[in-house]
Design a protein around this motif. Structure first.
Motif, short mmCIF file in Angstrom:
data_model
loop_
_atom_site.label_atom_id
_atom_site.label_comp_id
_atom_site.label_asym_id
_atom_site.label_seq_id
_atom_site.Cartn_x
_atom_site.Cartn_y
_atom_site.Cartn_z
N ALA A 1 -71.23 -62.26 42.27
CA ALA A 1 -71.54 -61.06 41.50
C ALA A 1 -70.90 -59.83 42.12
CB ALA A 1 -73.05 -60.88 41.40
N ILE A 2 -70.91 -59.75 43.45
CA ILE A 2 -70.29 -58.61 44.13
C ILE A 2 -68.79 -58.56 43.84
CG2 ILE A 2 -69.68 -57.69 46.40
CD1 ILE A 2 -72.44 -58.68 47.36
N LEU A 3 -68.14 -59.71 43.90
CA LEU A 3 -66.71 -59.76 43.58
C LEU A 3 -66.45 -59.36 42.14
CD1 LEU A 3 -65.61 -63.04 45.42
CD2 LEU A 3 -65.22 -60.68 46.13
N SER A 4 -67.39 -59.70 41.26
CA SER A 4 -67.22 -59.37 39.83
C SER A 4 -67.29 -57.88 39.57
CB SER A 4 -68.29 -60.09 39.00
OG SER A 4 -68.19 -61.49 39.13
N LEU A 5 -67.81 -57.11 40.51
CA LEU A 5 -67.89 -55.66 40.32
C LEU A 5 -66.51 -55.03 40.19
CD1 LEU A 5 -70.73 -54.74 42.87
CD2 LEU A 5 -70.89 -54.94 40.38
N GLY A 6 -65.49 -55.73 40.68
CA GLY A 6 -64.13 -55.22 40.53
C GLY A 6 -63.68 -55.10 39.09
N LEU A 7 -64.43 -55.73 38.18
CA LEU A 7 -64.09 -55.65 36.75
C LEU A 7 -64.28 -54.25 36.20
CD1 LEU A 7 -65.62 -59.02 35.49
CD2 LEU A 7 -63.20 -58.42 35.62
N SER A 8 -64.93 -53.36 36.97
CA SER A 8 -65.09 -51.98 36.50
C SER A 8 -63.74 -51.29 36.31
CB SER A 8 -65.94 -51.20 37.50
OG SER A 8 -65.32 -51.18 38.78
N GLY A 9 -62.72 -51.78 37.00
CA GLY A 9 -61.38 -51.21 36.83
C GLY A 9 -60.49 -52.03 35.93
#
Length: 723
Positions: A409-417
């Motif tokens: 989930a933490i890695l998925s936060l990069g989807l904000s960009g």
């Protein structure tokens, strides 16, 4: 698979299989027609797209056979001197000799005095026949005799087309060379043998060569075009998937060699056990790829067709040529770590000699009672890292699941960009001349000067169409041109950089303005390079929305049939989706903050999803089919531990190898291929090192026998588990 394994029951039958395989390959190479391959990707738009309709209508106009090469002169940020301006004028005369419209080749100087451009009309048919020759002629004529410090660079349609073609020049050879080197090194490290790696590499290499020939021969009859980018991805996929299947079969064969003196029996057992997993995993990949035939973009359909054929060929070689080659070569192929049956370890003569005698004989036994294999863990496996990891996960499955999911989930936060759509200058790595020249134009002229936006309006409403274009935000100029068959072409110049979000917004506003105007002018069509790029991006989004659900349905169906469970496929697909979003998020962060890519190319998300989900299911199948096999003897909990102990090393090796092979796509200076390679590389590593090794086992331990529902678990398995 048990019936097919009979082909490897003796040295004679195995040699026969190899001979027939070699004969079939030779005949295919000799008899299949040589297919054509384009040097650069085409847009592949469906005929219903508005820009495609404009392109089709323009073919009947008098100036249809016209393209343009744009030469940019500059001294960096310094102003052009009088000598520079005289040199530009002189170069205009020479370039006019190459043009189909000599009088149109006139210098245009920027308002800030730092740059000049020459637009050279050319025959599009001549350029298409040999873009390299046309570009070289323009560059030579433009750069001859220039003052020191003054540079001439080619951009525009001809310049970009030539640079893209150069990016793929020799792509097949470079990708093949680097891929072979990467696979060879990793196989040597994995097998710890100076000999063994040669056999799987030779088999997979033959599969790759045959796949290229078959795909090109079949593509044309099916109306598909295979370009250099598709050929590159095909080679990477065949080598990656084929080597994965080889690793699985060799690992199981080696395991069985420690349980029997008869290598032919060992191969039959390994084949019967690993063969269904290889066929199921490869079949899932092929079926997932074939869904691209439903796509609207023809290059997507071509990629799906080519890669599906390649995977099928890789499966055939892994299940036919590889096992025959392994048993023909004998146990010595594993030197210096030759696997022996436990009773033979350390023996000098006696049992050891008996083992070798069994290996050299032409075994023709008919009893298949041993082909099911003894799946007991060896002492090394029982005390090894993977068994220990499985038992630690079994003790705390909740904590492990929460930690793994939280990390993903933490890695998925990069989807904000996350953003999709690259401008024309952002599609190539490095600084090719067409890109640097476009940057000069962006700085000193209108950014949209080199783009070609063409509006086709009804001749009776051409004047109103020009006025509407001029009144649209983002349009710098609009000029009526030729008239043919009741339509008038209008050359429109945008203020935004070609193929940028701003240019796409201008195209959308222009189309909306004509549609909202009503009457005859509402039938006006907007085409050109920016409109084509926008329509391609929209078609890619359509393909993504259509294909992804179909892929998930196929994967679910294959897992449900293979595992005879409805719970297991749901959990396994959820784990693969988590891996995809995590890898996409991590890659987006990497692209944005480290590599300087402003967005993903339009097709990258679909291709990354396809390869990650389809190939990720491979490891699910390898692990869970072995867990099901072990469950029949030891129960769900102990079965998963034993499956992890048996397959952990080979799955990790296969994942690292596959990640490295896809990373090879980065050797080409094309942003889209680099992005696909990075996303798949990160995703496969996550899938291999985190999801398949800890998360999936933790989910099995949490759900217990319910993981296999609705299959009923026999009471004896519960007893085995309880012990």
């Amino acid at each position: 698979m048990r019936t097919l394994s009979a082909a490897f029951r003796s040295r004679r039958s195995s040699w026969l299989v190899l001979a027939l395989t070699a004969l079939a390959v030779a005949l295919l190479f000799a008899l299949l027609p040589a297919g054509k391959s384009d040097s650069f990707p085409a847009s592949g738009l469906p005929s219903s797209a508005e820009s495609a309709r404009v392109t089709k209508l323009l073919k009947s106009f008098p100036s249809a056979d016209t393209t343009v090469g744009i030469v940019v002169f500059d001294r960096g940020d310094r102003a052009l001197t009088d000598a520079d301006k005289q040199a530009v004028a002189s170069r205009a005369a020479d370039l006019a000799d190459l043009s189909t419209v000599p009088q149109a080749v006139r210098p245009q100087f920027s308002d800030d005095g730092t740059a000049a451009i020459l637009a050279v009309p050319l025959s599009s048919r001549t350029v298409q026949d040999d873009v390299a020759k046309a570009a070289t002629s323009l560059r030579s004529a433009a750069s001859s005799g220039l003052p020191d410090g003054l540079t001439a660079q080619l951009t525009g349609p001809v310049g970009f087309q030539d640079d893209i073609a150069n990016s793929f020049a020799g792509a097949d050879f470079r990708l093949l060379l680097v891929t072979v080197l990467v696979v060879a090194v990793l196989l040597i490290v994995t097998y710890r043998s100076p000999v063994l790696w040669i056999v799987p590499l030779a088999v997979v290499g033959a599969a790759d060569g045959l796949a290229g020939v078959v795909v090109k021969a079949l593509a044309e009859p099916f109306g598909l075009t295979v370009d250099a980018s598709i050929s590159g991805i095909l080679s990477v996929l065949v080598f990656g998937a084929g080597t994965n299947y080889a690793l699985l079969l060799v690992a199981r064969y080696r395991e069985e060699l420690t349980r029997t003196d008869d290598r032919f029996r060992a191969m039959r057992t390994a084949y019967s056990s690993a063969g269904p997993a290889i066929a199921a995993s490869g079949g899932t990949v092929a079926l997932s790829l074939i869904t691209l035939l439903a796509a609207s973009l023809s290059n997507n359909r071509a990629l799906g067709f080519a890669c599906a054929v390649g995977v099928v060929i890789a499966i055939l070689f892994a299940l036919v040529a590889l096992p025959a080659a392994l048993v023909v070569c004998g146990r010595g192929l594993f030197w210096p770590f030759v696997p022996r049956r436990a009773a033979s370890v350390g023996a000098e003569g006696g049992a050891g000699a008996s083992s070798e005698a069994g290996d050299t004989g032409d075994t023709s036994d008919t009893g298949d009672t041993g082909d099911t294999g003894d799946t007991s863990l060896t002492e090394a496996e029982a005390r090894g890292f993977w068994a220990g990891l499985g038992r630690r996960v079994a003790r705390r499955p909740v904590a492990v699941s929460v930690a793994a999911v939280a990390g993903l989930a933490i890695l998925s936060l990069g989807l904000s960009g996350y953003a999709v759509g690259l401008s024309q200058t952002a599609q190539l790595l490095g600084d090719p001349a067409s890109v640097t020249a476009q940057k000069v134009i962006d700085r000193s002229f209108s950014a949209g000067l080199t783009s070609q936006t063409t509006v086709l309006a009804p001749t009776s409403a051409a004047g109103r169409a020009v006025d509407i274009a001029k009144a649209t935000k983002g349009v710098e100029s609009a000029t009526a041109g030729e008239t043919h068959a009741g339509r008038t072409s209008i050359a429109v110049s945008l203020s935004a950089e070609p193929e940028s979000d701003a240019a796409f917004a201008s195209i959308d506003r222009l189309r909306s303005a004509y549609s909202d105007a009503g009457g005859t002018v509402a039938t006006t069509l907007v085409g050109g390079t920016d409109a084509t790029a926008l329509d391609t991006q929209n078609a890619a989004k359509h393909d993504q929305d259509l294909v992804i659900p179909i892929i998930l349905a196929i994967v679910f169906a294959v897992l449900a049939v293979l595992l005879r469970s409805l719970v297991a496929p749901v959990l396994l697909i959820a784990s693969v989706l988590a891996t995809f979003f995590a890898s996409l998020g991590a890659s987006t962060f990497l692209f944005t903050h480290l590599l300087g890519f402003p967005a993903l190319d339009s097709n990258v998300t679909l291709f990354a999803f396809l390869f990650l989900v389809a190939l990720g299911v491979d490891y699910n199948i390898f692990l869970t089919t072995r867990a099901r096999e072990e469950r029949d003897r030891h129960g769900t909990r102990e079965g998963m531990i034993r499956a992890l102990a048996s397959t952990g090393a080979v799955i990790t090796s296969a994942g690292i190898l596959l990640a490295a092979v896809f990373a090879v796509l980065g050797v080409l200076p094309v942003v889209a291929l680099t992005q696909i390679g990075v996303i798949v590389c990160i995703g496969v590593l996550l899938d291999t090192l985190v999801v398949r090794t800890v998360l999936v086992p933790a989910l099995v331990f949490l759900t217990g026998d319910r993981f296999w529902w609705p299959t009923r678990v026999r009471r004896s398995e519960h007893v085995a588990t309880a012990r």
